[in-house]
Every structure is written in C-alpha cells, then in structure tokens.
Motif scaffolding. Structure first.
Motif, mmCIF file in Angstrom:
data_model
loop_
_atom_site.group_PDB
_atom_site.id
_atom_site.type_symbol
_atom_site.label_atom_id
_atom_site.label_comp_id
_atom_site.label_asym_id
_atom_site.label_seq_id
_atom_site.Cartn_x
_atom_site.Cartn_y
_atom_site.Cartn_z
ATOM 1 N N ALA A 40 0.846 -0.870 0.004
ATOM 2 C CA ALA A 40 0.094 0.120 0.003
ATOM 3 C C ALA A 40 0.736 1.416 -0.202
ATOM 4 N N SER A 41 1.723 1.255 0.677
ATOM 5 C CA SER A 41 2.989 2.671 0.792
ATOM 6 C C SER A 41 3.125 2.468 -0.543
ATOM 7 N N GLY A 42 3.777 1.410 -1.079
ATOM 8 C CA GLY A 42 4.522 1.457 -2.412
ATOM 9 C C GLY A 42 4.143 2.493 -3.639
ATOM 10 N N TRP A 43 2.296 1.665 -3.305
ATOM 11 C CA TRP A 43 1.240 2.160 -4.063
ATOM 12 C C TRP A 43 0.849 3.715 -3.926
ATOM 13 N N THR A 44 0.961 4.196 -2.439
ATOM 14 C CA THR A 44 0.809 5.570 -2.345
ATOM 15 C C THR A 44 1.807 6.846 -3.177
ATOM 16 N N ALA A 45 2.794 5.668 -2.586
ATOM 17 C CA ALA A 45 3.786 6.924 -3.134
ATOM 18 C C ALA A 45 4.181 7.239 -4.318
ATOM 19 N N LEU A 46 3.666 5.605 -5.360
ATOM 20 C CA LEU A 46 4.023 6.200 -6.566
ATOM 21 C C LEU A 46 2.522 7.003 -7.342
ATOM 22 N N VAL A 47 1.555 6.985 -6.676
ATOM 23 C CA VAL A 47 0.326 7.993 -7.591
ATOM 24 C C VAL A 47 0.732 9.442 -7.187
ATOM 25 N N LEU A 48 1.256 9.193 -5.524
ATOM 26 C CA LEU A 48 1.623 11.026 -5.152
ATOM 27 C C LEU A 48 2.870 11.238 -6.033
ATOM 28 N N LEU A 49 3.816 10.209 -6.734
ATOM 29 C CA LEU A 49 4.624 10.476 -7.829
ATOM 30 C C LEU A 49 4.056 10.971 -8.910
#
Length: 303
Positions: A40-49
């Motif tokens: 989840a943290s990786g996808w959150t970071a990816l969406v933010l980027l």
C-alpha cells in the motif's frame, strides 16, 4: 528473463519439468504473485509521484498566472483569492512558481539518473562478461570516482564551467555512475555464474545476446529500484546547488532556488515561499525513497 529460478536450491518452480524448460529457453520460471507487489505504501508513493509528474507536464495549463510576472505593490501577500498561496518579495504568484518549478526540479534529477544508469549498467555488464583485467580495471576506476562526494564534484564543476544546471547535471551523472555500476555488477556477477549462462554458451548463443537478453532482464528490477533511490538523492543535490546559487539561476522557477530566495522572507516574517518549496521537496523525496525501498524489497523477495 533468464533461468535463475530454475536452478535455485529452494526449488521454486511453476510445475514439473519447468526447471529444465527454463534452462533450455534461458528464461526464468514464473514467481509467486506475492513476490511482485509493492504494498500500500508503494502504491501511495507511486500515485503521489504520478501527480507531481502530471503537474510538471501540465504546468503551463495549471499555473494560474505567469510565474515571472512582477508586481512590487503586491509583495509578500498572504494566501487569498487572487494568490492561493500568496506572493514572494517581488509580488510573483507562489503557486504559479511552484507549479512551473516542478519542471526543473524533476527534469534535472531525471537526466542525472538516466545518464548515470545507462553508463553504469553498460560498464557493469561489460566488466562482468569480459572479467579478468578489464573487470579489475573497472572496479579500481569505480572505487576511485566513488571516493569523491557527488555534491562536491558538482560544486567543482560549476566553479570551473560556470553556474547553471547543465554543469551540475554532468558532474552528478559522473558521480552517480559508480553507485549504479557497483550494485549492478554485484547482481550481474551472480547471474553470470549460474548454470543457464553456461547452457546458453554451449548452444552457441553470442555473449552480447546473453548479456542483453538474459542477464540484463534478470537484474532490471534491481536497476529500476536503485535508479528510483538515486532520483531522490539527485533531487536533493540539485536543490542544494540551486539553494546556494550554483544550480538553476533566477528568475527561472525551481524549488531549490525558491528556498534560497525565500530565506530573506523568513527573516522578515514571510516564510511561505521557502516553506512551500521545502515541503514539496520533502514530500517528493519521501515518496521516491518509499517507492525505491518497496521496489528493493520486491527484488529481494524475487531473488
């Protein structure tokens, strides 16, 4: 991808005979699906980027006002209807400058990572494949360059060739090559010594084809993970150079430069320019590092 999975001692395979088929074709058997997630943290970071990149691409459309429009009568205005984030010392709209500054803030690190990853990967694969004295020479050169801090090398380059983004990008690209090359060499060396490489050589497959079509795809996950982490370091280094006046030069919008020019406002009780620019740098670097960590964990789970 190559056949490393087929020769692992843990026996991870996709079914009876899959190991032999993988060695024969030079491709790795499919891994369990759980090893391919970034969480989840990786996808959150990816969406933010993704949002930051989209903002940079659409900067001319999203910026409410021209980023360089000066209005001394509106200096240091607070957030309001006309200026959602306020203005700087010369009355320029901060939101417009932050949006436009995302372009230079992301373009510089992207170029550094692209050049250093390309050179570092090519150097590592050549060293691993040819081995011997060439490998030792590459290791010695990489260690020598690695001894110089990237930021110090960039400062030296700007001192010799003048302030600006091009000199800093070239210097940091050279400084980041050893970082990429050492990591890729370590992973590629492990792949080079696996049985599937010998099997491909026996079949008469050319060495360059083995390196590019089999070894490189097997270490591509690690390359992407470390390039992602390097992007965060490059963003901070270039922002630091712009902060001290050696990177992006005014009046060009840039997050690092805005932190530098905003320090005068901090002393006068108007911290919004430096504060907002710092916040964007921290958020972006944090997201990049989070994504890089998740990609690294994914690679380790698949290895």
């Amino acid at each position: 991808m190559s056949a490393t999975a087929a020769v692992h001692p843990d026996g991870r395979d996709s079914g009876p005979g899959a190991g032999a088929r993988a060695v024969k074709t030079g491709r790795r058997a499919r891994r369990p699906r759980s090893a391919r997630g970034i969480g989840a943290s990786g996808w959150t970071a990816l969406v933010l980027l993704g949002c930051v990149v989209l903002c940079a691409l659409l900067a001319p459309v999203l910026a409410p006002q021209p980023p360089d429009a000066i209005d001394f009568s509106g200096a240091y205005q607070g957030p309001g209807i006309g200026h959602l984030l306020g203005t700087d010392a010369t009355g320029r709209d901060l939101l417009s400058r932050l949006v436009t500054g995302s372009r230079t803030a992301l373009t510089g690190p992207f170029l550094v990572v692209a050049v250093s990853t390309l050179l570092g990967t090519a150097l590592a694969l050549a060293a691993v494949w040819f081995g011997g004295w060439f490998d030792q020479l590459v290791v010695r050169v990489v260690d020598a360059v690695f001894a110089f801090p990237g930021l110090l090398l960039a400062i030296l380059a700007t001192a010799l060739f003048g302030s600006g983004l091009p000199a800093a990008i070239v210097a940091l690209s050279v400084a980041y090559v050893p970082y990429i090359a050492r990591i890729v060499r370590s992973a590629a060396l492990r792949e080079r010594n696996l049985p599937y490489v010998a099997a491909l050589q026996v079949q008469g497959v050319h060495g360059l084809r083995i390196a590019l079509w089999h070894i490189l795809p097997n270490v591509s996950g690690l390359i992407v993970a470390n390039a992602t982490l390097a992007f965060g370091f490059a963003l901070m280094d270039l922002a630091g150079l712009s902060f001290i006046g050696l990177g992006v030069q005014p009046p060009t919008s840039d997050w690092g430069a805005m932190v530098g020019t905003g320090m005068a406002g901090v002393l006068q009780g108007h911290p919004q320019e430096a504060l907002f620019a710092c916040a964007l740098i921290v958020i972006t670097v944090g997201a990049v590092n989070t994504l890089g960590d998740r990609l690294t964990e994914r690679w380790e789970a698949r290895s």
